[in-house]
Design an enzyme around this catalytic site. Structure first.
Site, mmCIF file in Angstrom:
data_model
loop_
_atom_site.group_PDB
_atom_site.id
_atom_site.type_symbol
_atom_site.label_atom_id
_atom_site.label_comp_id
_atom_site.label_asym_id
_atom_site.label_seq_id
_atom_site.Cartn_x
_atom_site.Cartn_y
_atom_site.Cartn_z
ATOM 1 N N GLY A 2 7.199 5.379 -1.762
ATOM 2 C CA GLY A 2 7.184 6.500 -2.708
ATOM 3 C C GLY A 2 5.815 6.648 -3.354
ATOM 4 N N ASP A 3 5.177 5.526 -3.654
ATOM 5 C CA ASP A 3 3.845 5.582 -4.272
ATOM 6 C C ASP A 3 2.815 6.129 -3.281
ATOM 7 O OD1 ASP A 3 4.981 4.440 -6.511
ATOM 8 O OD2 ASP A 3 4.505 2.397 -5.871
ATOM 9 N N ASP B 72 3.470 -3.874 -0.987
ATOM 10 C CA ASP B 72 3.751 -2.666 -1.772
ATOM 11 C C ASP B 72 2.643 -1.628 -1.646
ATOM 12 O OD1 ASP B 72 5.749 -4.390 -2.510
ATOM 13 O OD2 ASP B 72 5.731 -3.804 -4.609
HETATM 14 O O1 KDG Z 1 6.975 1.537 -6.213
HETATM 15 C C1 KDG Z 1 6.732 0.199 -5.805
HETATM 16 C C2 KDG Z 1 6.942 -0.575 -7.034
HETATM 17 O O2 KDG Z 1 8.324 -0.679 -7.220
HETATM 18 C C3 KDG Z 1 6.386 -1.925 -7.097
HETATM 19 O O3 KDG Z 1 5.105 -2.056 -6.533
HETATM 20 C C4 KDG Z 1 6.433 -2.596 -8.418
HETATM 21 O O4 KDG Z 1 6.092 -1.173 -10.243
HETATM 22 C C5 KDG Z 1 6.865 -1.812 -9.615
HETATM 23 C C6 KDG Z 1 8.265 -1.838 -10.012
HETATM 24 O O5 KDG Z 1 8.544 -1.585 -11.183
HETATM 25 O O6 KDG Z 1 9.141 -2.105 -9.186
#
Ligand code: KDG
Length: 314
Positions: free
Chosen positions: A255-256, A292
């Site tokens: 998603g990011d 991630d």
């Molecule tokens: O969107 C990926 C994120 O979930 C991860 O990198 C860590 O920020 C995060 C989370 O709150 O899960």
């Protein structure tokens, strides 16, 4: 000055190198993870500039996070090393091929102590876009206030605001999140939500929910549908984009990557189908790599998606 400015919590991530239960792992891989810094990395890999503001502890893990972000070209000059709290942790298990489970140790840790005084006015008011997420809204009262302060500065300087719901059930109940999602969306010009996240606001009709959120042309709403692609509602017009066909090994961070691709597509001046195509391509590329953000593509990487399977580049 950075193209994108973002703020939030980045944690030390300990991930299992293979499929199985965490308790059965003899070793874990150490990295950094945080939705907003993931987006910042994605934007940098695509050739634009990004700043991330957050708090890390005055410990080895905090230094590891700042070093990793710097190495990716993310500006962390406004970030704070907090001597009175430790850097938060996130564990990631691989419970099956492309099925991840995460556990957080983050309540009260350094990242959640982000506060409005940490927000850098100059950085935000000179950016091309500010990006915030629902994670920061659910982290703590002070972190939420920091996100709203950042948005206030951006709006006063006519800097577009991007908001991704990013619902995290471990942080808060859906009813509380829904209220905040509505309130922050009303201040943003670009809103991202996963299908399941939009369902918190509109369980019966996602398209209608997206239309309501978009208002009367006040904002673009982009709905991430994972392996089903994405759609957007902009000025009452719905655009759909199918997902790219890839072999996924790690869904976390997709998603990011999608958001980073969409934002860079906006910076590039692409039209709506072009932005959605860029976003689905970056999202698809990211899931082909463990981590991630490690799979965030460069522009050259994106071209690889159209190569035939089995191609060797010499
Ligand atoms: O969107 C990926 C994120 O979930 C991860 O990198 C860590 O920020 C995060 C989370 O709150 O899960």
């Amino acid at each position: 000055m950075s193209d994108l400015v973002t703020l939030g919590e980045t944690m030390a991530l300990l991930s299992a190198p293979r499929v199985g239960r965490l308790r059965d792992m003899k070793s874990l891989c150490l990295s950094a993870a945080g939705s907003e810094s993931n987006v910042a990395i994605g934007v940098c890999r695509l050739g634009c500039s990004a700043s991330w503001t957050g708090r890390v502890g005055a410990d080895e893990l905090g230094q590891m996070i700042l070093t990793a972000l710097r190495a990716e070209g993310v500006d962390v000059s406004a970030s704070i090393v907090d001597p009175s709290a430790q850097t938060a942790l996130m564990f990631k298990e691989r419970r099956g091929p492309n099925v991840a489970r995460v556990t957080y140790y983050r309540r009260g840790y350094a990242g959640s102590r982000l506060s409005p005084d940490d927000v850098n006015e100059t950085l935000i008011s000179t950016a091309r876009m500010l990006h915030v997420t629902g994670i920061t809204l659910g982290l703590s009262e002070t972190a939420r206030a920091a996100a709203y302060r950042a948005v206030e500065i951006a709006r006063a300087a006519s800097v577009p605001v991007s908001f991704d719901f990013n619902y995290r059930a471990a942080l808060w109940p859906p009813q509380e999140a829904a209220e905040q999602f509505r309130s922050m969306s009303s201040l943003a010009g670009l809103v991202f939500a996963g299908e399941d996240e939009l369902a918190i606001l509109a369980p019966d009709d996602l398209l209608e929910g997206a239309r309501r959120l978009a208002g009367d042309g006040e904002r673009a709403v982009v709905v991430k549908r994972g392996p089903k692609g994405a759609f957007s509602v902009i000025d009452g017009v719905v655009h759909e984009e199918p997902a790219r066909n890839v072999v996924a090994v790690d869904p976390v961070g997709a998603g990011d990557a999608f958001v980073a691709g969409y934002i860079v597509g906006t910076f590039d001046g692409l039209d709506t189908p072009g932005r959605l195509a860029m976003a689905t391509a970056t999202g698809a590329y990211a899931v082909t790599v463990l981590g991630d953000w490690e799979g965030m593509p460069s522009r050259e990487d994106l071209a690889l998606l159209s190569r035939e399977e089995g191609t060797t580049i010499r």
